[in-house]
Design a protein around this motif. Structure first.
Motif, mmCIF file in Angstrom:
data_model
loop_
_atom_site.group_PDB
_atom_site.id
_atom_site.type_symbol
_atom_site.label_atom_id
_atom_site.label_comp_id
_atom_site.label_asym_id
_atom_site.label_seq_id
_atom_site.Cartn_x
_atom_site.Cartn_y
_atom_site.Cartn_z
ATOM 1 N N ILE A 48 -7.113 -70.469 -48.866
ATOM 2 C CA ILE A 48 -7.180 -69.108 -48.312
ATOM 3 C C ILE A 48 -8.637 -68.694 -48.102
ATOM 4 O O ILE A 48 -9.006 -68.171 -47.047
ATOM 5 C CB ILE A 48 -6.448 -68.111 -49.236
ATOM 6 C CG1 ILE A 48 -4.933 -68.327 -49.152
ATOM 7 C CG2 ILE A 48 -6.801 -66.663 -48.873
ATOM 8 C CD1 ILE A 48 -4.132 -67.574 -50.199
ATOM 9 N N LEU A 49 -9.480 -68.947 -49.089
ATOM 10 C CA LEU A 49 -10.876 -68.522 -49.013
ATOM 11 C C LEU A 49 -11.683 -69.327 -48.002
ATOM 12 O O LEU A 49 -12.709 -68.853 -47.504
ATOM 13 C CB LEU A 49 -11.526 -68.610 -50.396
ATOM 14 C CG LEU A 49 -10.974 -67.654 -51.451
ATOM 15 C CD1 LEU A 49 -11.692 -67.841 -52.785
ATOM 16 C CD2 LEU A 49 -11.089 -66.204 -51.005
ATOM 17 N N THR A 50 -11.217 -70.530 -47.688
ATOM 18 C CA THR A 50 -11.908 -71.349 -46.685
ATOM 19 C C THR A 50 -11.264 -71.215 -45.304
ATOM 20 O O THR A 50 -11.520 -72.036 -44.416
ATOM 21 C CB THR A 50 -11.950 -72.830 -47.107
ATOM 22 O OG1 THR A 50 -10.612 -73.283 -47.397
ATOM 23 C CG2 THR A 50 -12.807 -73.018 -48.344
ATOM 24 N N THR A 51 -10.405 -70.210 -45.139
ATOM 25 C CA THR A 51 -9.766 -69.813 -43.861
ATOM 26 C C THR A 51 -8.765 -70.844 -43.332
ATOM 27 O O THR A 51 -8.470 -70.861 -42.151
ATOM 28 C CB THR A 51 -10.810 -69.511 -42.758
ATOM 29 O OG1 THR A 51 -11.345 -70.731 -42.232
ATOM 30 C CG2 THR A 51 -11.947 -68.636 -43.276
ATOM 31 N N LEU A 52 -8.223 -71.667 -44.204
ATOM 32 C CA LEU A 52 -7.252 -72.679 -43.778
ATOM 33 C C LEU A 52 -5.808 -72.233 -44.001
ATOM 34 O O LEU A 52 -4.871 -72.880 -43.520
ATOM 35 C CB LEU A 52 -7.491 -73.986 -44.545
ATOM 36 C CG LEU A 52 -8.870 -74.624 -44.347
ATOM 37 C CD1 LEU A 52 -9.012 -75.836 -45.246
ATOM 38 C CD2 LEU A 52 -9.098 -74.992 -42.891
ATOM 39 N N LEU A 53 -5.640 -71.119 -44.697
ATOM 40 C CA LEU A 53 -4.312 -70.628 -45.067
ATOM 41 C C LEU A 53 -4.370 -69.110 -45.118
ATOM 42 O O LEU A 53 -5.371 -68.533 -45.564
ATOM 43 C CB LEU A 53 -3.922 -71.201 -46.438
ATOM 44 C CG LEU A 53 -2.515 -70.987 -46.958
ATOM 45 C CD1 LEU A 53 -1.500 -71.760 -46.100
ATOM 46 C CD2 LEU A 53 -2.412 -71.473 -48.416
ATOM 47 N N LEU A 54 -3.300 -68.462 -44.658
ATOM 48 C CA LEU A 54 -3.242 -67.000 -44.693
ATOM 49 C C LEU A 54 -2.498 -66.521 -45.929
ATOM 50 O O LEU A 54 -1.466 -67.093 -46.302
ATOM 51 C CB LEU A 54 -2.548 -66.462 -43.443
ATOM 52 C CG LEU A 54 -3.316 -66.591 -42.121
ATOM 53 C CD1 LEU A 54 -2.424 -66.172 -40.955
ATOM 54 C CD2 LEU A 54 -4.584 -65.746 -42.142
ATOM 55 N N ALA A 55 -3.017 -65.470 -46.548
ATOM 56 C CA ALA A 55 -2.343 -64.855 -47.690
ATOM 57 C C ALA A 55 -1.272 -63.894 -47.187
ATOM 58 O O ALA A 55 -1.325 -63.412 -46.053
ATOM 59 C CB ALA A 55 -3.361 -64.116 -48.552
ATOM 60 N N GLU A 56 -0.273 -63.615 -48.048
ATOM 61 C CA GLU A 56 0.749 -62.617 -47.715
ATOM 62 C C GLU A 56 0.136 -61.216 -47.690
ATOM 63 O O GLU A 56 0.461 -60.389 -46.846
ATOM 64 C CB GLU A 56 1.886 -62.653 -48.742
ATOM 65 C CG GLU A 56 3.144 -63.326 -48.236
ATOM 66 C CD GLU A 56 2.957 -64.837 -48.123
ATOM 67 O OE1 GLU A 56 3.249 -65.376 -47.050
ATOM 68 O OE2 GLU A 56 2.524 -65.467 -49.097
ATOM 69 N N SER A 57 -0.750 -60.967 -48.639
ATOM 70 C CA SER A 57 -1.404 -59.668 -48.721
ATOM 71 C C SER A 57 -2.719 -59.814 -49.469
ATOM 72 O O SER A 57 -2.988 -60.841 -50.082
ATOM 73 C CB SER A 57 -0.504 -58.653 -49.449
ATOM 74 O OG SER A 57 -0.228 -59.084 -50.773
ATOM 75 N N GLY A 58 -3.543 -58.762 -49.403
ATOM 76 C CA GLY A 58 -4.842 -58.786 -50.052
ATOM 77 C C GLY A 58 -5.948 -59.085 -49.057
ATOM 78 O O GLY A 58 -5.702 -59.471 -47.900
#
Length: 304
Positions: A48-58
């Motif tokens: 998520i932090l390396t922009t490879l995956l999206l979080a549901e929220s936050g």
């Protein structure tokens, strides 16, 4: 200055809550460790932090940039070393490094000073295919490729898993040298001993942070009476200790079992109990807690 800022990140895979309301900050030039076992959510957080995956929220920012809106800029500023060796196995050491330098519009020569201490160890093998390198050499090549564009923030997801102890030690020496160059390092590991090498750590279990602080402060907060116990039959000893009511917890640590006990239990009483159970060569002595003891204590509280 804050290099990484994370607020209330959540991630689910179907019914599984991989990350549960994660929030933390990493200061510039800090080595920050995410410590926990496989399946705790470390890789999901890194992706998520390396922009490879999206979080549901936050929300989260890396180097002051939003991980969703500014993902292209972030990718140019960070270095990422995933847990699985992901370089091109059929390319040589030098070809891999040249490829990653080209991707970021730079050259090996331009940023060689940043990687020379690491790359110089594998440069004699520069014509060898990456797939033919040892675990420690692969690790050094992957780190060199992650650094070749001079990132401000470095993400290392379980970088020492499956690597021999000597290479692990060398790797952490490299990280300390990188810190001196003001590179922010977020590293995840299942190895509790590596936690002591970080400036601050977050202990994670099932997608939840159990505690965040310096390793020394976490150890100071350990509240239980801790003893080490061993005998001639360690497996039977484990079962007998866990069945003894005055013992709160019992876990195996190398050649001994670590136990936490109720305040009124005396060592003599425990020794007599074990003798009655037929144990010989009994040793019982007080222990200073380590990070793994602290993790187990916190994990037990959450489970209850």
């Amino acid at each position: 200055m804050v290099a990484i800022s994370v607020q209330n990140i959540n991630k689910k895979y179907g019914d599984i809550q991989a990350l549960n309301n994660i929030s933390f900050e990493v200061r510039q030039g800090e080595i920050y460790g995410i410590i926990g076992p496989d399946g705790a959510g470390k890789t999901s957080l890194f992706r998520i932090l390396t922009t490879l995956l999206l979080a549901e929220s936050g929300t989260a920012k890396v180097d002051g940039l939003d991980i969703v809106k500014d993902y292209k800029q972030i990718r140019n500023r960070i270095g990422y070393m995933p847990g699985k060796f992901s370089l091109y196995q059929d390319l040589t050491v030098e070809e891999n490094l040249e490829f990653f330098a080209t991707v970021f519009n730079t050259t090996i020569k331009e940023n060689y000073d940043l990687i020379k201490d690491i790359y110089s160890q594998i440069e004699p093998f520069k014509d060898r295919r990456a797939g033919k390198l040892s675990g420690g050499m692969k690790q050094k090549l992957a780190l060199s490729c992650a650094l070749i564009h001079k990132p401000t923030v470095l993400f290392l997801d379980e970088p020492t898993t499956g690597v021999d102890p000597v290479s692990r030690k060398e790797f952490w020496e490299m990280l300390r040298n990188l810190k001196e160059q003001n590179i922010t390092i977020l590293v995840s590991t299942p190895y509790m001993d590596e936690a002591m090498l970080c400036d601050r750590i977050a202990l994670i279990q099932e997608g939840t942070f159990l505690q965040v602080d310096t390793p020394d402060n976490i150890i100071e907060r350990f509240t239980e009476i801790l003893w080490a116990v061993k005998s001639a039959e360690m497996f039977r000893l484990l079962n007998d200790l866990r069945q003894y009511d005055p013992i709160k917890t019992c876990f195996t640590f190398g050649e001994v079992h670590h136990i936490t006990v109720k305040e009124d239990l005396k060592m003599e009483k425990l020794e007599n109990y074990l003798k009655e159970k037929g144990h010989v060569d009994i040793e019982i002595y007080p222990m200073k807690p380590n990070i793994e003891d602290c993790y187990m204590q916190l994990a037990q509280k959450v489970a209850i």
